[in-house]
Design a protein around this motif. Sequence first.
Motif, mmCIF file in Angstrom:
data_model
loop_
_atom_site.group_PDB
_atom_site.id
_atom_site.type_symbol
_atom_site.label_atom_id
_atom_site.label_comp_id
_atom_site.label_asym_id
_atom_site.label_seq_id
_atom_site.Cartn_x
_atom_site.Cartn_y
_atom_site.Cartn_z
ATOM 1 N N VAL A 143 3.140 -55.798 -76.475
ATOM 2 C CA VAL A 143 1.865 -56.485 -76.288
ATOM 3 C C VAL A 143 1.211 -55.849 -75.072
ATOM 4 C CG1 VAL A 143 0.737 -58.672 -75.715
ATOM 5 C CG2 VAL A 143 2.719 -58.669 -77.225
ATOM 6 N N THR A 144 -0.048 -55.455 -75.202
ATOM 7 C CA THR A 144 -0.770 -54.877 -74.083
ATOM 8 C C THR A 144 -1.413 -55.997 -73.277
ATOM 9 O OG1 THR A 144 -1.226 -52.875 -75.370
ATOM 10 C CG2 THR A 144 -2.570 -53.242 -73.409
ATOM 11 N N LEU A 145 -1.127 -56.015 -71.984
ATOM 12 C CA LEU A 145 -1.729 -56.987 -71.073
ATOM 13 C C LEU A 145 -2.875 -56.275 -70.352
ATOM 14 C CD1 LEU A 145 1.548 -58.383 -69.468
ATOM 15 C CD2 LEU A 145 0.388 -59.167 -71.543
ATOM 16 N N VAL A 146 -4.071 -56.862 -70.374
ATOM 17 C CA VAL A 146 -5.245 -56.233 -69.771
ATOM 18 C C VAL A 146 -5.865 -57.187 -68.763
ATOM 19 C CG1 VAL A 146 -7.532 -55.242 -70.202
ATOM 20 C CG2 VAL A 146 -5.704 -54.928 -71.891
ATOM 21 N N TRP A 147 -5.952 -56.722 -67.517
ATOM 22 C CA TRP A 147 -6.642 -57.493 -66.480
ATOM 23 C C TRP A 147 -7.958 -56.786 -66.189
ATOM 24 C CZ3 TRP A 147 -1.310 -56.942 -66.310
ATOM 25 C CH2 TRP A 147 -0.578 -58.138 -66.303
ATOM 26 N N LEU A 148 -9.059 -57.435 -66.496
ATOM 27 C CA LEU A 148 -10.387 -56.874 -66.249
ATOM 28 C C LEU A 148 -10.769 -57.126 -64.797
ATOM 29 C CD1 LEU A 148 -11.986 -58.255 -69.515
ATOM 30 C CD2 LEU A 148 -11.123 -55.944 -69.134
ATOM 31 N N GLY A 149 -11.420 -56.138 -64.185
ATOM 32 C CA GLY A 149 -11.856 -56.281 -62.803
ATOM 33 C C GLY A 149 -10.754 -56.058 -61.791
ATOM 34 N N ARG A 150 -9.617 -55.532 -62.210
ATOM 35 C CA ARG A 150 -8.484 -55.293 -61.300
ATOM 36 C C ARG A 150 -8.036 -53.844 -61.412
ATOM 37 N NH1 ARG A 150 -6.006 -60.197 -59.735
ATOM 38 N NH2 ARG A 150 -5.106 -58.856 -58.136
ATOM 39 N N ARG A 151 -7.689 -53.260 -60.294
ATOM 40 C CA ARG A 151 -7.121 -51.911 -60.291
ATOM 41 C C ARG A 151 -5.634 -51.954 -59.951
ATOM 42 N NH1 ARG A 151 -10.674 -48.218 -61.360
ATOM 43 N NH2 ARG A 151 -12.820 -48.426 -60.692
ATOM 44 N N ARG A 152 -5.218 -53.027 -59.287
ATOM 45 C CA ARG A 152 -3.810 -53.165 -58.910
ATOM 46 C C ARG A 152 -3.494 -54.643 -58.743
ATOM 47 N NH1 ARG A 152 0.148 -53.508 -55.534
ATOM 48 N NH2 ARG A 152 1.661 -51.901 -55.193
ATOM 49 N N ILE A 153 -2.272 -55.028 -59.138
ATOM 50 C CA ILE A 153 -1.770 -56.382 -58.922
ATOM 51 C C ILE A 153 -0.350 -56.223 -58.379
ATOM 52 C CG2 ILE A 153 -1.122 -58.582 -59.968
ATOM 53 C CD1 ILE A 153 -3.223 -58.036 -62.148
ATOM 54 N N ALA A 154 -0.093 -56.809 -57.231
ATOM 55 C CA ALA A 154 1.238 -56.723 -56.625
ATOM 56 C C ALA A 154 2.289 -57.254 -57.594
ATOM 57 C CB ALA A 154 1.268 -57.521 -55.327
ATOM 58 N N GLY A 155 3.362 -56.489 -57.763
ATOM 59 C CA GLY A 155 4.461 -56.912 -58.636
ATOM 60 C C GLY A 155 4.323 -56.452 -60.074
ATOM 61 N N ILE A 156 3.130 -56.046 -60.482
ATOM 62 C CA ILE A 156 2.948 -55.536 -61.850
ATOM 63 C C ILE A 156 3.257 -54.044 -61.815
ATOM 64 C CG2 ILE A 156 1.318 -55.198 -63.753
ATOM 65 C CD1 ILE A 156 2.082 -58.124 -63.286
ATOM 66 N N GLU A 157 4.495 -53.726 -62.181
ATOM 67 C CA GLU A 157 4.960 -52.350 -62.149
ATOM 68 C C GLU A 157 6.001 -52.147 -63.243
ATOM 69 O OE1 GLU A 157 8.038 -53.203 -58.494
ATOM 70 O OE2 GLU A 157 5.972 -52.685 -58.048
ATOM 71 N N ASP B 44 -14.300 -43.824 -62.222
ATOM 72 C CA ASP B 44 -15.707 -43.914 -62.608
ATOM 73 C C ASP B 44 -15.981 -44.982 -63.671
ATOM 74 O OD1 ASP B 44 -14.300 -42.507 -64.503
ATOM 75 O OD2 ASP B 44 -15.924 -41.113 -64.958
ATOM 76 N N ALA B 45 -14.943 -45.570 -64.239
ATOM 77 C CA ALA B 45 -15.119 -46.616 -65.259
ATOM 78 C C ALA B 45 -14.949 -47.999 -64.615
ATOM 79 C CB ALA B 45 -14.108 -46.427 -66.376
ATOM 80 N N ALA B 46 -15.200 -49.024 -65.390
ATOM 81 C CA ALA B 46 -15.005 -50.397 -64.906
ATOM 82 C C ALA B 46 -13.536 -50.611 -64.558
ATOM 83 C CB ALA B 46 -15.444 -51.391 -65.971
ATOM 84 N N ALA B 47 -13.282 -51.349 -63.501
ATOM 85 C CA ALA B 47 -11.914 -51.603 -63.047
ATOM 86 C C ALA B 47 -11.125 -52.344 -64.125
ATOM 87 C CB ALA B 47 -11.932 -52.428 -61.768
ATOM 88 N N THR B 48 -10.005 -51.755 -64.536
ATOM 89 C CA THR B 48 -9.143 -52.351 -65.546
ATOM 90 C C THR B 48 -7.706 -51.937 -65.273
ATOM 91 O OG1 THR B 48 -10.889 -52.169 -67.202
ATOM 92 C CG2 THR B 48 -8.693 -52.543 -68.022
ATOM 93 N N LEU B 49 -6.799 -52.890 -65.369
ATOM 94 C CA LEU B 49 -5.373 -52.624 -65.250
ATOM 95 C C LEU B 49 -4.732 -53.003 -66.575
ATOM 96 C CD1 LEU B 49 -2.947 -51.897 -63.377
ATOM 97 C CD2 LEU B 49 -2.777 -54.340 -62.885
ATOM 98 N N GLU B 50 -3.987 -52.083 -67.181
ATOM 99 C CA GLU B 50 -3.316 -52.332 -68.457
ATOM 100 C C GLU B 50 -1.822 -52.122 -68.300
ATOM 101 O OE1 GLU B 50 -4.823 -50.323 -71.878
ATOM 102 O OE2 GLU B 50 -6.896 -50.868 -71.440
ATOM 103 N N ALA B 51 -1.034 -53.008 -68.891
ATOM 104 C CA ALA B 51 0.421 -52.900 -68.853
ATOM 105 C C ALA B 51 0.966 -53.192 -70.249
ATOM 106 C CB ALA B 51 0.998 -53.888 -67.845
ATOM 107 N N GLU B 52 1.959 -52.412 -70.657
ATOM 108 C CA GLU B 52 2.596 -52.669 -71.950
ATOM 109 C C GLU B 52 3.853 -53.499 -71.729
ATOM 110 O OE1 GLU B 52 4.768 -50.615 -75.779
ATOM 111 O OE2 GLU B 52 4.228 -49.364 -74.078
#
Length: 125
Positions: A80-94, A64-72
């Motif tokens: 360092v927290t990496l934040v991709w705005l407008g993304r829910r998933r990125i291949a390889g970011i796991e 229900d919130a704006a699409a955001t993917l965060e990775a530590e």
Amino acid sequence: MASTRGGYWNRLVRRLTSDVTELDADDLSREVDAVGAQRACDCQSGEEVTVLGRLRSVELCPRDAAATLEAELYDGTEGVTLVWLGRRRIAGIEPGRTIKARGRIAVRDGRKVLYNPYYELQTTS
């Protein structure tokens, strides 16, 4: 020659008696130096930086919130927290992947953050 041998034994004893997390942090720090990236602990707000590390966690923002993917990203010194705005998933970011990320450091809630960083997935050797 004796000092080289003493250095070898000191390294061997350290590897046998150190915590696995500590050894992993040492290995990550060596990789950072090898690729010419900056240590996260040395990065200051507002600087354009390149960091290299292993992803500890990846979180998706609720539906229900704006699409955001965060990775530590952890480089052996600090996270360092990496934040991709407008993304829910990125291949390889796991979790567990090693990546090199580039962007401008910001600080959010006392933590270092890179918004929409450029990134390269690193191959394991």
